[in-house]
Design a protein around this motif. Structure first.
Motif, short mmCIF file in Angstrom:
data_model
loop_
_atom_site.label_atom_id
_atom_site.label_comp_id
_atom_site.label_asym_id
_atom_site.label_seq_id
_atom_site.Cartn_x
_atom_site.Cartn_y
_atom_site.Cartn_z
N TYR A 217 66.25 22.12 32.72
CA TYR A 217 66.68 23.51 32.75
C TYR A 217 65.57 24.39 32.20
O TYR A 217 64.69 23.94 31.46
CB TYR A 217 67.95 23.72 31.90
CG TYR A 217 67.76 23.40 30.44
CD1 TYR A 217 67.35 24.39 29.53
CD2 TYR A 217 67.98 22.12 29.95
CE1 TYR A 217 67.16 24.10 28.19
CE2 TYR A 217 67.79 21.82 28.62
CZ TYR A 217 67.38 22.81 27.73
OH TYR A 217 67.20 22.52 26.41
N ALA A 218 65.62 25.66 32.56
CA ALA A 218 64.75 26.67 31.96
C ALA A 218 65.60 27.89 31.69
O ALA A 218 66.44 28.28 32.51
CB ALA A 218 63.59 27.02 32.89
N ARG A 219 65.38 28.48 30.53
CA ARG A 219 66.01 29.76 30.19
C ARG A 219 64.89 30.78 30.03
O ARG A 219 63.87 30.50 29.40
CB ARG A 219 66.86 29.63 28.93
CG ARG A 219 68.15 28.82 29.16
CD ARG A 219 69.05 28.81 27.94
NE ARG A 219 68.58 27.90 26.93
CZ ARG A 219 69.21 26.78 26.54
NH1 ARG A 219 70.34 26.42 27.13
NH2 ARG A 219 68.72 26.04 25.57
N LEU A 255 59.61 29.28 38.30
CA LEU A 255 59.21 30.39 37.44
C LEU A 255 57.98 31.11 37.99
O LEU A 255 57.87 32.34 37.88
CB LEU A 255 58.95 29.90 36.02
CG LEU A 255 60.17 29.33 35.28
CD1 LEU A 255 59.74 28.65 33.99
CD2 LEU A 255 61.20 30.42 34.99
N PHE A 256 57.06 30.36 38.57
CA PHE A 256 55.87 30.96 39.17
C PHE A 256 56.21 31.83 40.38
O PHE A 256 55.46 32.75 40.72
CB PHE A 256 54.89 29.86 39.64
CG PHE A 256 53.90 29.43 38.60
CD1 PHE A 256 54.30 29.12 37.31
CD2 PHE A 256 52.56 29.32 38.92
CE1 PHE A 256 53.38 28.71 36.36
CE2 PHE A 256 51.62 28.92 37.99
CZ PHE A 256 52.04 28.61 36.69
N GLY A 257 57.33 31.54 41.03
CA GLY A 257 57.63 32.19 42.30
C GLY A 257 58.62 33.32 42.24
O GLY A 257 59.05 33.82 43.29
N ILE A 258 59.01 33.78 41.06
CA ILE A 258 59.99 34.86 40.97
C ILE A 258 59.39 36.16 41.48
O ILE A 258 58.29 36.56 41.08
CB ILE A 258 60.49 35.01 39.51
CG1 ILE A 258 61.28 33.74 39.12
CG2 ILE A 258 61.36 36.25 39.35
CD1 ILE A 258 61.72 33.73 37.67
N ASP A 259 60.10 36.81 42.37
CA ASP A 259 59.59 38.03 43.02
C ASP A 259 59.26 39.12 42.02
O ASP A 259 59.93 39.27 40.98
CB ASP A 259 60.63 38.56 44.01
CG ASP A 259 60.71 37.73 45.28
OD1 ASP A 259 59.75 36.98 45.55
OD2 ASP A 259 61.73 37.82 45.98
N LEU A 260 58.23 39.90 42.35
CA LEU A 260 57.81 41.09 41.60
C LEU A 260 57.28 40.76 40.20
O LEU A 260 57.20 41.63 39.34
CB LEU A 260 58.96 42.11 41.49
CG LEU A 260 59.55 42.59 42.83
CD1 LEU A 260 60.71 43.55 42.58
CD2 LEU A 260 58.48 43.24 43.69
N THR A 261 56.91 39.50 39.98
CA THR A 261 56.29 39.12 38.71
C THR A 261 54.96 38.46 39.01
O THR A 261 54.79 37.75 40.02
CB THR A 261 57.18 38.15 37.91
OG1 THR A 261 57.31 36.91 38.60
CG2 THR A 261 58.55 38.74 37.65
N TRP A 262 54.00 38.67 38.10
CA TRP A 262 52.64 38.17 38.31
C TRP A 262 52.11 37.41 37.09
O TRP A 262 50.98 36.93 37.11
CB TRP A 262 51.70 39.35 38.63
CG TRP A 262 52.29 40.22 39.70
CD1 TRP A 262 52.85 41.44 39.55
CD2 TRP A 262 52.42 39.89 41.09
NE1 TRP A 262 53.32 41.92 40.74
CE2 TRP A 262 53.06 40.98 41.73
CE3 TRP A 262 52.07 38.78 41.87
CZ2 TRP A 262 53.34 41.00 43.08
CZ3 TRP A 262 52.35 38.81 43.23
CH2 TRP A 262 52.98 39.91 43.82
N THR A 263 52.94 37.30 36.08
CA THR A 263 52.57 36.58 34.87
C THR A 263 53.76 35.78 34.38
O THR A 263 54.90 36.26 34.42
CB THR A 263 52.13 37.56 33.75
OG1 THR A 263 51.09 38.40 34.22
CG2 THR A 263 51.66 36.81 32.52
N VAL A 264 53.49 34.55 33.94
CA VAL A 264 54.49 33.73 33.26
C VAL A 264 54.01 33.52 31.84
O VAL A 264 52.93 32.98 31.61
CB VAL A 264 54.70 32.38 33.97
CG1 VAL A 264 55.61 31.48 33.13
CG2 VAL A 264 55.30 32.58 35.35
#
Length: 405
Positions: A217-219, A255-264
């Motif tokens: 899981y990831a939160r 997590l890398f592929g969430i739309d409209l985000t460019w940093t994890v």
């Protein structure tokens, strides 16, 4: 011992000692519910509380997978009007005496100021890594089987039982992880709106293996940000735990592929996190380290006997411990390298000389005795003893504290 009707004043003193910013209401109630009054100390000057300290009852994983009773020292603070009067020292003295009476071999803490606790015998035993990954430039290479893992969103509260089962299975695999007692599952999903700093409510994603079982899981939260060129959002990872490489990779890929985000961005990761080997560019992942778990051996013999060792060992340790003098002296540690170890007092000549602080640093297997010796903190009295002991104390994985307390 703290009386329950004193808690608000006692906790208010702690807030003052940490700068006077009140704890958020949800967090305050959570700490109230987790506080163990019979393990909590208050120092009073008349009607004013001027010092606070407490301990949580934990079982901590050690090399070999055993869960060792440990006091999680916490909520330590002294009023700015009463500094340098021995208040902190008196509370540390009482806490460690009580830990010894309770038969707990270890005391552990996280330090707001790591320079404070060395003088009480705590050594830095685990570090935490933070990463800030530029997902526009960094790619992931995933292992075979990743595509067979399904990821699905879940309500963080409703998913708690599945997440806690995964966490419980991981505890024995990595030293430094506390087995979560009742109520601590609430700690990891606490999500007061005032504490999000513009990010979304806590979100949860589950990794489901081909057999239909939850394998990780990831939160996380998403913080949307925009400028004249468009979105600059980021993913803020709260925690990520998985039972196998495929589930681990599937969660990071999500997590890398969430739309409209460019940093994890992820903090408090183990220093040997597999993500370092999944990314195409470690530099652009910006790994950084800080101290995390500090360990204090309260009962040297019980603590050294409780863990396993990576190689056979027969060594005599001369331990310095002025703050807990019952630990002072020579201890013979004999381990077969297969899971059995015995530590007893001895009059034999010492092979190594070190303080209980350095012993705490090495205890979970993440800090090499050879490294401490190179800094002059471990003194070799028999040629070759440092290397032999360092090999035996070493762990297979880095120790890790997944959350504060």
């Amino acid at each position: 011992m703290l009386q329950r009707d004193e808690w608000d004043v006692w906790f208010g003193q702690l807030e003052l000692a940490f700068g006077g910013v009140p704890e958020l209401a949800q967090g305050r109630e959570l700490y109230r519910s987790l506080t163990e009054p019979d393990r909590s100390l208050g120092v009073w000057d008349g009607e004013q509380c001027v010092g606070s300290a407490s301990a949580f009852t934990f079982r901590l994983s050690v090399p070999g997978g055993a869960l060792v009773p440990a006091a999680g020292v916490t909520m330590v603070g002294v009023s700015p009007t009463h500094r340098r009067r021995g208040v902190l020292r008196s509370m540390m003295r009482r806490l460690l005496d009580d830990v010894r009476t309770a038969g707990e071999p270890l005391a552990v803490l996280t330090a707001s100021d790591p320079a404070i606790y060395g003088r009480f015998g705590y050594g830095t035993a685990a570090y935490a890594m933070a990463v800030e990954i530029d997902t526009t430039r960094v790619r992931l290479s995933v292992p075979p089987g990743t595509d067979e893992v399904a990821v699905r969103l879940a309500d963080p509260e409703k998913a708690l039982p599945d997440c806690e089962r995964v966490y419980a299975e991981l505890v024995a695999r990595r030293p430094g992880m506390p087995a979560r007692r009742p109520g601590w599952d609430r700690y990891v999903v606490s999500d007061p709106p005032e504490g999000r700093d513009g990010a979304s409510p806590l979100q949860c994603v589950l990794a489901e293996g081909p057999d239909g079982e939850i394998a990780g899981y990831a939160r996380y939260r998403v913080k949307p940000e925009w400028d004249h060129s468009g979105s600059e959002g980021r993913v803020e990872v709260v925690d990520l735990d998985a039972l196998d490489p495929a589930a681990t990779a599937a969660l990071w890929r999500y997590l890398f592929g969430i739309d409209l985000t460019w940093t994890v961005r992820a903090g408090r990761r183990p220093v040997d996190d597999p993500v370092l080997h999944l990314v195409s560019d470690v530099r652009r992942s910006k790994p950084s380290l800080r101290d995390s778990l500090h360990v204090r051996l309260v009962d040297v013999a019980a603590a050294l006997t409780a863990r396993t060792y990576a190689a056979p060992l027969d060594v005599v340790l001369e331990v310095e411990d002025a703050f807990c003098p019952w630990n002072e002296g020579r201890w013979r540690l004999v381990a077969d390298g297969a899971g059995s170890a015995v530590c007893t007092r001895t009059a034999e000549p010492a092979d190594l000389e070190l303080s209980v602080r350095e012993l705490g640093s090495a205890y979970l297997g993440g800090t090499a005795l050879t490294s401490l010796a190179a800094a002059g903190l471990v003194r070799e009295l028999r040629p070759g003893a440092v290397v032999r002991a360092s090999r035996a104390f070493a762990g297979d994985v880095a120790p890790w504290l997944p959350h504060g307390f």
